[in-house]
Scaffold this active site. Structure first.
Site, PDB file in Angstrom:
ATOM      1  N   SER A 155      75.796  64.231  33.397  1.00 28.87           N
ATOM      2  CA  SER A 155      75.983  65.657  33.647  1.00 28.87           C
ATOM      3  C   SER A 155      74.678  66.411  33.418  1.00 28.87           C
ATOM      4  O   SER A 155      74.287  67.271  34.209  1.00 28.87           O
ATOM      5  CB  SER A 155      77.081  66.184  32.727  1.00 28.87           C
ATOM      6  OG  SER A 155      77.231  67.548  32.922  1.00 28.87           O
TER       7      SER A 155
ATOM      8  N   TRP B 254      72.226  65.491  36.181  1.00 29.55           N
ATOM      9  CA  TRP B 254      72.600  66.105  37.462  1.00 29.55           C
ATOM     10  C   TRP B 254      71.937  67.480  37.595  1.00 29.55           C
ATOM     11  O   TRP B 254      71.524  67.885  38.676  1.00 29.55           O
ATOM     12  CB  TRP B 254      74.120  66.233  37.541  1.00 29.55           C
ATOM     13  CG  TRP B 254      74.596  66.910  38.793  1.00 29.55           C
ATOM     14  CD1 TRP B 254      74.907  66.315  39.973  1.00 29.55           C
ATOM     15  CD2 TRP B 254      74.805  68.316  39.001  1.00 29.55           C
ATOM     16  NE1 TRP B 254      75.294  67.245  40.897  1.00 29.55           N
ATOM     17  CE2 TRP B 254      75.235  68.488  40.329  1.00 29.55           C
ATOM     18  CE3 TRP B 254      74.669  69.441  38.191  1.00 29.55           C
ATOM     19  CZ2 TRP B 254      75.542  69.736  40.871  1.00 29.55           C
ATOM     20  CZ3 TRP B 254      74.957  70.682  38.727  1.00 29.55           C
ATOM     21  CH2 TRP B 254      75.389  70.818  40.049  1.00 29.55           C
ATOM     22  N   HIS B 255      71.838  68.175  36.442  1.00 30.68           N
ATOM     23  CA  HIS B 255      71.289  69.532  36.498  1.00 30.68           C
ATOM     24  C   HIS B 255      69.810  69.550  36.827  1.00 30.68           C
ATOM     25  O   HIS B 255      69.302  70.519  37.389  1.00 30.68           O
ATOM     26  CB  HIS B 255      71.531  70.265  35.173  1.00 30.68           C
ATOM     27  CG  HIS B 255      72.936  70.736  35.032  1.00 30.68           C
ATOM     28  ND1 HIS B 255      73.927  69.950  34.512  1.00 30.68           N
ATOM     29  CD2 HIS B 255      73.527  71.898  35.385  1.00 30.68           C
ATOM     30  CE1 HIS B 255      75.063  70.618  34.528  1.00 30.68           C
ATOM     31  NE2 HIS B 255      74.855  71.805  35.064  1.00 30.68           N
ATOM     32  N   GLY B 256      69.123  68.512  36.468  1.00 30.50           N
ATOM     33  CA  GLY B 256      67.701  68.521  36.798  1.00 30.50           C
ATOM     34  C   GLY B 256      66.970  67.364  36.176  1.00 30.50           C
ATOM     35  O   GLY B 256      67.435  66.755  35.197  1.00 30.50           O
TER      36      GLY B 256
ATOM     37  N   PHE C 197      69.549  73.491  41.343  1.00 30.87           N
ATOM     38  CA  PHE C 197      70.134  72.177  41.097  1.00 30.87           C
ATOM     39  C   PHE C 197      70.644  71.584  42.396  1.00 30.87           C
ATOM     40  O   PHE C 197      71.300  70.632  42.459  1.00 30.87           O
ATOM     41  CB  PHE C 197      71.254  72.261  40.060  1.00 30.87           C
ATOM     42  CG  PHE C 197      70.800  72.941  38.771  1.00 30.87           C
ATOM     43  CD1 PHE C 197      69.544  72.658  38.237  1.00 30.87           C
ATOM     44  CD2 PHE C 197      71.604  73.851  38.135  1.00 30.87           C
ATOM     45  CE1 PHE C 197      69.123  73.281  37.073  1.00 30.87           C
ATOM     46  CE2 PHE C 197      71.189  74.478  36.962  1.00 30.87           C
ATOM     47  CZ  PHE C 197      69.950  74.198  36.441  1.00 30.87           C
TER      48      PHE C 197
END
Lengths: 479, 302
Positions: free
Chosen positions: A322, A325-327, A479
Site C-alpha cells: 500500500s 503503491w503511493h510512490g 500517484f
C-alpha cells in the site's frame, strides 16, 4: 482538466445535457459518448499518454476474451501472465524504475562498486496506478472465473477510462461497474441532487479545507528546522486535514459527477477520522484501494488464517504494498510499515473487527471513551502522515524529534483562526452526516427548500471566497 | 429530469441574486484604503503635467511637491513601494485611459533590479484587489489570471478575501502619503546597519522578458502620446552597479538619463539614509532639487 476548474464546471453540464437529452434512449450511444468524453478529458492532461491507456485497455480486453475462449489451461495461463506482466511492466517502468535504479546504485556504492545506472527522464502518466489496477482486477477475476469477460469493447473501455474515476480513482471493480454500464439508465432526481450535493461538498473539502491547510502545512514542513515543537505539531495536523480534504474531496466530486450520469461508483471514504482504531481507519480510508489489496493480495496470501507468523507477514506485505503503491520513495514504505505496526497488535488480539459500525451510531454525541479512541487513532495517523509528507526519511525523523521537544509546550507561531474554524465546521457537518455515504447525502431533501438552498449557498460562498486563482493540483494525481 | 433542470436553474438564479448582496463589500472596499491614488486615476482625477513613476525609491526619494513649486508645473508621485516596471506601465496606461495625458514622466530606475526577478519588486495586485468594483481593474485581474471569467457575473468571484473587512486599513509607520503622492522618510530604519551592498556582476541573461517588454511598452506609450520620459537613478548607500547602467543606456537616449550627483557628500553620509536604498526627507529634498534642475536645464516642459 482539473475537477476544481471552470473548464470542468462547463464540461460536465454539456456532457450531462447531451447524455440525457440527446442520447437518453440508447445506453450504447450513451456509452460511446461517455467514452469519447473520457478520452477527451484524458487528452486534456497529456495527449501523449492516451496511446498507453488505449493499449492497456486493448491488451486486457483481448487477454480476457482469449482466456475465456481457450480450452487449454496452459494457453489461459500464457494470456493471463502476458497481461499481468505487461501491465506491471508499464507501472514498473514509469513509476518505479528510477527508484530501483537509484536504490541499487546506492546499495552498490556501499559495497564499493561505483556503477552508474541509467535513470529515465520521463513523467508519470496521469492515473496509471488507477487504470492499471482496474485492468489487473478484471484480468484476475476472469482468470479465476469469477467474471465472464465483457464482449462489448465500448463498455469495457468505458469501465477502464470513465472520466470521473480515470485519474485518481476510486479503483472500480468490473463486477460493480460493468453491469451498470450494460443496462439502460434512467434518470433519478434524488440521485442527481445527491450528485450535486456531493460535488459541492467535495469542492468545499478541496478548496476550503485542503488548499487552505496546504498553505500552512507547506510553510511549516518547508521550514521545519526553524519551527518550535508546537508549530511542527500544528503543521502535521494541517497536513492530516489537507490530505483528507484533498483526496476525499476529489473522491466526492468523482462520485457526485458519476451520479449525474446515473452511475454509482464505489465509496472511497467513510469518515476515516472518526475511527476508533487503525483497523477501522483502514476500512474507512481509500476503501477502494484497501479492498483491492485485501481481495487480490491479502486473501490469496492466506489472509488472517494460519499461524501467527503468517498473519503478521501478510499484514506487513499488504501495508508495504500500500505504501509502495503511493510512490517510489522510502517515506511511503515507512508510512505503510508504521501502519502495519499499528495494525498487528489489533489482529493478534483479534480486535481488528471490533468497530464495524460508525461511531455513536444511535447517539448524537460520542461517549468519553469513544472520544479518547478517536483522538488516539487520529494522532497515530497524523504521526504516520509526517512520513507521507516529508521529502526524505531523515527529514521525517527530524520533524518528529522536533515535535517531541520541550518547545511542544509553547504557543505555536502559526495558528490561523479562520482555518481552524473552517476545519471545525467541516468536522461538525461530517459528524452529523456520518451515518450516510457522504456528509450531505439526502440533506434535508424532504424538508424546507429554503433551509436546503441557504445551506448550499453558504457552502458555495465559502468556495468562492477561498478559491485560488492558481490551479491547485490534487495530491493523489501524482500517484 | 425537467424538475431537476428547473430546480437547478432556480437555485442558480437565487444564488445569482444572493451574490449581488456582496456588492456591498465590493463597493465599500475602496473607502477603507489609505492609498487612494489608483482610484483617483480611475475616477479621472489625476490630471497632472508631471508624473513620477517607480518603486519605493521613487515614492520615498522624490518629493513631487518640491518639483511642482520649482518647475511651476503640477506634479504628482505615482510611485508604489514594492512595484516593478510592469506595474509602472499599468499605472501609466490607466492614467492615459482616464485622464489628460501628462507632459512628462519621471521614471525611477531600480539599479540593478529593474529588469531581473527580485522578490521585493512585483506587480502590486494588492493595490488592485480593493478596486475590483471597476470593470477595468477586473479586466486586468482576469488578463493576468488573478481572477477568472466568473468575475464578470459574480461579485463573489471578484472579491478578494481581504475585501471582507469593514475596518479601515491601518497606515504603516513609514507609509504616510503627502498631498503630492510622495512618502518621505523622517527617520532611520531600526535594522539599517549602514553596510554597503556587495557588488554583483550584472547578468543580462537573468532578465525577465516580461519586465523588458513592459519597459519597452512604456517607452512606446510615451512616444505615441508625445510624453517626455526622464529616467532617474536615485542615490543608494549600496554600490552603484555600472554594468547595469551600461546595459540600461543601450535601451534609452543617454541625454534623458539623470544619475544622482555621485560626488555630493550628502549621499555618502549614513545619516542621510533611512536604509540602503531610501533617503531621509532632507536628503530627498537635495535629490529632488537635482531632478528639478535637470528638468529645467533640459527645457523639457517648455
Amino acid at each position: 482538466m482539473l475537477f476544481n476548474t471552470l473548464m470542468y464546471a462547463l464540461f460536465v453540464p454539456v456532457v450531462f445535457v447531451v447524455y440525457w437529452y440527446v442520447l437518453g434512449k440508447s445506453s450504447k450511444a450513451q456509452n460511446i459518448f461517455l467514452l469519447l468524453c473520457s478520452y477527451y478529458f484524458y487528452s486534456c492532461w497529456d495527449v501523449r499518454f492516451l496511446g498507453l491507456l488505449l493499449f492497456s485497455t486493448a491488451l486486457d480486453y483481448v487477454s480476457a476474451l482469449q482466456m475465456q475462449n481457450s480450452k487449454s489451461e496452459h494457453i489461459r495461463k500464457i494470456w493471463f501472465w502476458t497481461s499481468i506482466g505487461i501491465n506491471i511492466s508499464f507501472l514498473g517502468i514509469f513509476k518505479y524504475y528510477n527508484f530501483f535504479a537509484v536504490s541499487m546504485q546506492s546499495a552498490l556504492q556501499v559495497l564499493g562498486l561505483d556503477i552508474d545506472l541509467y535513470v529515465l527522464e520521463i513523467i508519470l502518466p496521469v492515473g496509471i496506478s488507477f487504470y492499471t489496477f482496474h485492468g489487473l482486477s478484471y484480468v484476475i477475476d476472469v482468470y479465476k472465473k469469477r467474471l465472464v469477460p465483457e464482449q462489448d469493447p465500448i463498455a469495457y473501455a468505458l469501465f477502464v477510462s470513465y472520466f470521473p474515476l480515470l485519474v485518481a480513482g476510486p479503483i472500480e471493480r468490473a463486477t460493480h461497474l460493468l453491469p451498470q454500464l450494460k443496462k439502460n439508465r434512467t434518470f433519478s432526481y434524488q440521485q442527481a441532487v445527491n450528485g450535486l450535493y456531493q460535488i459541492v461538498w467535495g469542492l468545499f473539502k478541496k478548496i476550503v479545507i485542503a488548499d487552505q491547510c496546504a498553505l500552512y502545512a507547506n510553510a511549516i514542513f518547508n521550514n521545519a528546522p526553524q519551527e518550535s515543537g508546537s508549530t511542527l505539531f500544528m503543521g502535521a495536523l494541517f497536513f492530516a486535514f489537507q490530505i483528507y480534504g484533498d483526496f476525499s474531496g476529489y473522491s466526492d466530486i468523482a462520485l457526485g459527477t458519476s451520479k449525474l450520469f446515473g452511475i454509482e461508483l464505489l465509496q472511497n471514504f467513510s469518515f476515516p477520522y472518526f475511527s476508533r482504531d487503525i483497523a477501522e481507519f483502514w476500512r474507512r480510508w481509500h476503501i477502494s484501494l484497501s479492498s483491492w489489496f485485501k481481495d487480490y493480495v491479502y486473501i490469496p496470501l492466506g489472509g488472517s488464517a494460519g499461524s501467527r507468523f503468517l498473519k503478521i507477514r501478510n499484514v506487513c506485505i499488504i501495508f508495504l504494498l500500500s505504501g509502495f503503491w503511493h510512490g517510489a520513495n522510502w517515506t511511503f514504505i515507512v508510512w505503510g510499515l508504521l501502519h502495519a505496526l499499528y495494525f498487528v497488535p489489533l489482529l493478534l488480539a483479534q480486535k481488528n473487527r471490533k468497530h464495524i459500525e460508525i461511531v455513536a451510531f444511535s447517539n448524537t454525541w460520542p461517549s468519553g471513551k469513544e472520544v479518547c479512541q478517536m483522538g488516539t487513532t487520529f494522532l497515530m495517523t497524523t504521526l504516520a502522515w509526517i512520513f507521507f509528507r516529508a521529502n526524505s526519511l531523515s527529514a521525517a525523523i527530524d520533524y518528529i524529534s522536533g515535535i517531541f521537544s520541550i518547545s511542544l509546550f509553547t504557543i505555536p507561531s502559526v495558528r490561523p483562526t479562520n482555518v481552524l474554524v473552517l476545519i471545525l465546521f467541516c468536522i461538525t457537518v461530517e459528524w452529523f452526516g456520518r451515518r450516510n455515504a457522504f456528509a450531505l447525502e439526502n440533506f434535508n431533501l424532504q424538508g424546507n427548500r429554503v433551509v436546503r438552498w441557504f445551506f448550499v449557498s453558504f457552502i458555495l460562498i465559502l468556495i468562492f471566497v477561498f478559491s485560488s486563482p492558481v490551479e491547485q493540483q490534487f495530491i493523489y494525481f501524482q500517484f | 429530469m425537467r424538475r431537476f433542470i428547473l430546480h437547478s436553474v432556480l437555485f442558480l438564479a437565487t444564488f445569482f441574486v444572493v451574490d449581488k448582496m456582496f456588492y456591498f463589500f465590493l463597493h465599500h472596499a475602496p473607502t477603507l484604503e489609505y492609498d487612494t491614488r489608483l482610484e483617483q486615476i480611475l475616477e479621472g482625477k489625476m490630471n497632472k503635467e508631471v508624473l513620477i513613476l517607480g518603486s519605493s525609491r521613487g515614492a520615498n526619494n522624490i518629493l513631487a511637491g518640491q518639483i511642482e513649486s520649482k518647475t511651476r508645473h503640477s506634479t504628482y508621485n505615482l510611485s508604489y513601494p514594492g512595484s516593478d516596471v510592469r506595474f509602472h506601465y499599468f499605472v501609466l496606461k490607466s492614467v492615459l485611459k482616464y485622464n489628460k495625458k501628462p507632459k512628462m514622466v519621471v521614471l525611477t530606475i531600480d539599479n540593478p533590479h529593474e529588469f531581473v526577478n527580485e522578490k521585493t519588486l512585483n506587480f502590486r495586485f494588492d493595490r488592485l484587489y480593493p478596486l475590483a468594483k471597476y470593470n477595468y481593474i477586473t479586466q486586468e485581474l482576469i488578463r493576468q489570471k488573478e481572477k477568472n471569467v466568473l468575475s464578470w457575473f459574480f461579485c463573489l468571484a471578484r472579491l478578494n478575501r481581504s475585501n471582507f473587512s469593514l475596518s479601515k486599513v491601518a497606515i504603516p509607520l513609514d507609509g504616510k502619503i503627502d498631498a503630492w503622492g510622495s512618502m518621505p522618510f523622517y527617520n532611520r530604519k531600526a535594522s539599517f546597519i549602514g553596510k554597503q551592498n556587495p557588488i554583483h556582476q550584472y547578468n543580462s541573461a537573468l532578465e525577465n522578458t516580461e519586465k523588458i517588454t513592459a519597459f519597452k511598452a512604456l517607452q512606446q506609450l510615451c512616444f505615441k502620446n508625445k510624453i517626455q520620459i526622464v529616467y532617474v537613478f536615485p542615490p543608494s548607500y549600496g554600490a552603484f552597479d555600472k554594468q547595469f547602467y551600461k546595459r540600461f543606456l543601450k535601451m534609452v537616449p543617454a541625454h534623458d538619463v539623470m544619475v544622482y550627483d555621485t560626488l555630493n557628500t550628502i549621499y555618502q553620509k549614513e545619516a542621510s539614509f533611512h536604509d540602503e536604498s531610501h533617503l531621509q526627507q532632507k536628503a530627498a529634498q537635495v535629490f529632488t532639487n537635482e531632478i528639478s534642475t535637470f528638468i529645467q536645464n533640459k527645457n523639457y516642459l517648455k
